[in-house]
Write an enzyme that holds these catalytic residues in place. Structure first.
Site, PDB file in Angstrom:
ATOM      1  N   SER A 156      -9.676   2.060   2.953  1.00 12.44           N
ATOM      2  CA  SER A 156      -8.768   2.768   2.076  1.00 12.44           C
ATOM      3  C   SER A 156      -7.765   1.877   1.340  1.00 12.44           C
ATOM      4  CB  SER A 156      -7.994   3.807   2.886  1.00 12.44           C
ATOM      5  OG  SER A 156      -7.136   3.190   3.820  1.00 12.44           O
ATOM      6  N   LYS A 196       0.848  -1.197   0.000  1.00 13.60           N
ATOM      7  CA  LYS A 196       0.000   0.000   0.000  1.00 13.60           C
ATOM      8  C   LYS A 196       0.882   1.245   0.000  1.00 13.60           C
ATOM      9  CE  LYS A 196      -3.902   1.972   2.648  1.00 13.60           C
ATOM     10  NZ  LYS A 196      -4.741   1.807   3.860  1.00 13.60           N
ATOM     11  N   SER A 213      -9.910  -0.176   7.146  1.00 16.75           N
ATOM     12  CA  SER A 213      -9.290  -0.016   5.829  1.00 16.75           C
ATOM     13  C   SER A 213      -8.631  -1.266   5.244  1.00 16.75           C
ATOM     14  CB  SER A 213      -8.263   1.119   5.867  1.00 16.75           C
ATOM     15  OG  SER A 213      -8.917   2.356   5.802  1.00 16.75           O
TER      16      SER A 213
END
Lengths: 476, 95
Positions: free
Chosen positions: A154, A79, A178
């Protein structure tokens, strides 16, 4: 079987048995990524050259007859709020668009020690603030199950990348859901570890008392492998802990379904939830019961307060954490103005997107003179009550089952215009962060073609136990 | 509903430049969110201690000594600075 459909264990065995080389494996993923990511947009940066040279290195080790760690040569994605040395790290924000990470996050260092193979950095909501990955400054990621829908957020890029077989596993981060919510939307496994189980050093801070890094994988076994590799105390993150993990270890082999007491909180089955999702979740719970687990209703009476509590604490911490982006030390700098204050104002105006600005404003308000006690301090006290609810429930049960999100993946643009509606998609996940608990999202069925995730919440540092419980359903 | 002046005040505290259009939007959005958060006012918190950290832990100490390898790291960090002079960060005049 296609190289891009393997699990970590299968890929590792293939490498060791020389059925294919790490180079071939890496090339297969890069080729697929190049083709498929045009429509999914999971990646912000692809590190093709370093991935291929890393693959060669792993092949050399195998040819030399050396034993390789299980993650060696296994293509993964990180990420883009986790630093990989010398690779751009944008946190999906214009303010860090050209930021080159000067060091490795501890989790990345640990993966590199296993000779991991990083394919690139994945998209996210700017600064991990969001539930759809639509808040990225560099465009939305799409759900591989339905390209007109969001992958969740996210960690939407990481989840979509794993679900679309663009990588074998990915790292995400979870502040209010997330990892779990996008895992649920994309039909894969996501683990949010206990607060402190994994070092946060090198994770771009959002809300420091809630943030945790965790694995996003195709199977529970893979989640266990990646978690094993990244967990542990770290002197560079004084909130990370080592000793407790050893003390709290619950070997998976000791988890027997007939001895399991599983709690189902009545407050999580309320109006507003998609009835189809509720049906899928209840069927999963029933499967556990049929296999011999004891299902008990528990009460988490402050559940309703969790979301408002979260939306004071997280933005407050964010407003403090994001003060560092000032146009002076690194990142975007707008220096046309006349004095230093102008540099701050303009750089932050140009650099931050709407949701990040909204949360900075909200947090600054909650912490400002005259409001601190009414908002922040009150929220911290409510946080205690939420944690106490879980402590009470865990006196009776080994784990708690809930839905991950009230709906399956929603359409792009469906919720982006109304911040509050978007916030509500985290209603079942934020409590876990406030209480610091470990939880996984496990695919347990579908509504139409869209996956639905079951959340399994455990006691602090009992990741192995909830993973074992997850594996029981996965294999059922 | 929070006032326009309040929004401006918070933006100033947050060192966040705002456009005219945003001023009105923030006024509306922040009011809606704060209104939602009001729910917490109904909770009885008398006698409850605040939680700032979910997992119990003690202070972590270490020796106050110099760590190695700082020079290479400093170089990389300085390369990220928008404006430098003689190895220092350069800022605009404050006064």
């Amino acid at each position: 079987m296609e190289l891009t459909e393997l699990t970590i264990t299968q890929a590792h065995e293939g490498l060791v048995k020389k059925e294919f080389s790490a180079f071939e494996l890496c090339q297969a993923y890069l080729a697929r990524l190049e083709k498929k990511d045009k429509e999914i947009s999971a990646f912000l940066t692809v590190t093709k050259d370093s991935a291929l040279s890393q693959a060669k290195k792993v092949d050399d080790m195998i040819l030399e007859g050396r034993e390789i760690p299980v993650l060696a040569g296994i293509p993964c994605a990180i990420k883009d709020n986790i630093l990989v040395e010398d690779v751009r790290c944008t946190v999906a924000s214009k303010i860090l668009e050209n930021y080159i990470a000067p060091y490795d996050a501890t989790v990345v260092k640990k993966l590199k020690e296993e000779n991991c193979l990083i394919l690139g950095k994945t998209n996210l909501d700017e600064f991990a603030m969001g539930s759809s990955t639509e808040n990225s400054a560099f465009g939305s990621t799409r759900n591989p199950y339905d390209l007109s829908r969001v992958p969740g957020g996210s960690s939407g890029g990481s989840a979509a990348a794993v679900a679309a077989n663009l990588c074998l596993y990915a790292l995400g981060s979870d502040t209010g859901g997330s990892i779990r919510q996008p895992a649920s939307f994309c039909g894969i496994v996501g683990l949010k570890p206990t607060y402190g189980a994994v070092s946060r050093y090198g994770l771009i801070a959002f809300a420091s008392s809630l943030d945790q890094i965790g694995p996003i994988t195709k199977t529970v076994e893979d989640a266990k492998i990646v978690f094993e590799a990244i967990k542990g105390g770290d002197e560079l993150d004084s909130t990370s802990v080592e000793s407790k993990i050893a003390n709290f270890r619950v070997p998976a082999a000791r988890v027997q379904i007939s001895n399991l007491r599983i709690g189902v909180p009545k407050e999580y089955f309320i109006k507003g939830m998609d009835p189809e999702v509720e049906k899928v979740i209840k069927e999963a719970i029933k499967k556990y019961e049929e296999m011999g687990a004891k299902i008990e209703e528990v009460s988490l009476s402050h559940t309703e307060c969790a979301l408002p509590c979260y939306y004071i604490i997280a933005p407050s911490e964010a407003s403090a954490n994001l003060a560092r982006y000032d146009g002076i030390k690194y990142g975007l700098s707008e220096s046309k103005g006349k004095d230093l204050l102008d540099v701050y104002l303009k750089s932050r105006e140009e650099g931050f997107g709407p949701e990040v600005r909204r949360r900075i404003m909200l947090g600054t308000y909650a912490l400002s003179a005259g409001y601190y006690e009414a908002y922040y301090l009150r929220a911290q006290k409510v946080r205690t009550l939420i944690k106490d609810d879980f402590d009470q429930a865990f006196k009776e049960v080994d784990a708690i089952l809930t839905p991950v999100s009230p709906t399956p993946a929603f359409k792009l643009r469906e919720k982006i215009t109304d911040p509050l509606t978007m916030y509500l998609s985290d209603i079942f996940t934020v409590s876990v962060n406030l209480a610091g608990l470990p939880a996984i999202s496990l695919p347990c069925g579908k509504v139409g073609k869209l996956p639905v995730g079951l959340q399994i919440i455990g006691k602090p540092f009992e990741e192995e136990k909830i993973l074992a419980i997850g594996e029981i359903l996965e294999k059922a | 509903m929070i006032s326009e002046e309040e929004v401006q005040h918070i933006a100033k505290l947050a060192r966040l430049g705002l456009t005219e259009k945003e001023l009105g939007r923030f006024q509306k959005e922040l009011s809606a969110i704060l209104n939602y958060i009001e729910k917490l006012k109904e909770v009885d918190i008398s006698g409850v201690e605040p939680t700032s950290h979910s997992i119990e832990m003690e202070n972590v100490m270490r020796e106050d000594e110099e760590k190695g390898k700082l020079k290479t790291k400093n170089k990389k960090l300085l390369e990220l600075v928008p404006e430098t002079k003689d190895g220092y960060l350069k800022v605009k005049s404050i006064l």
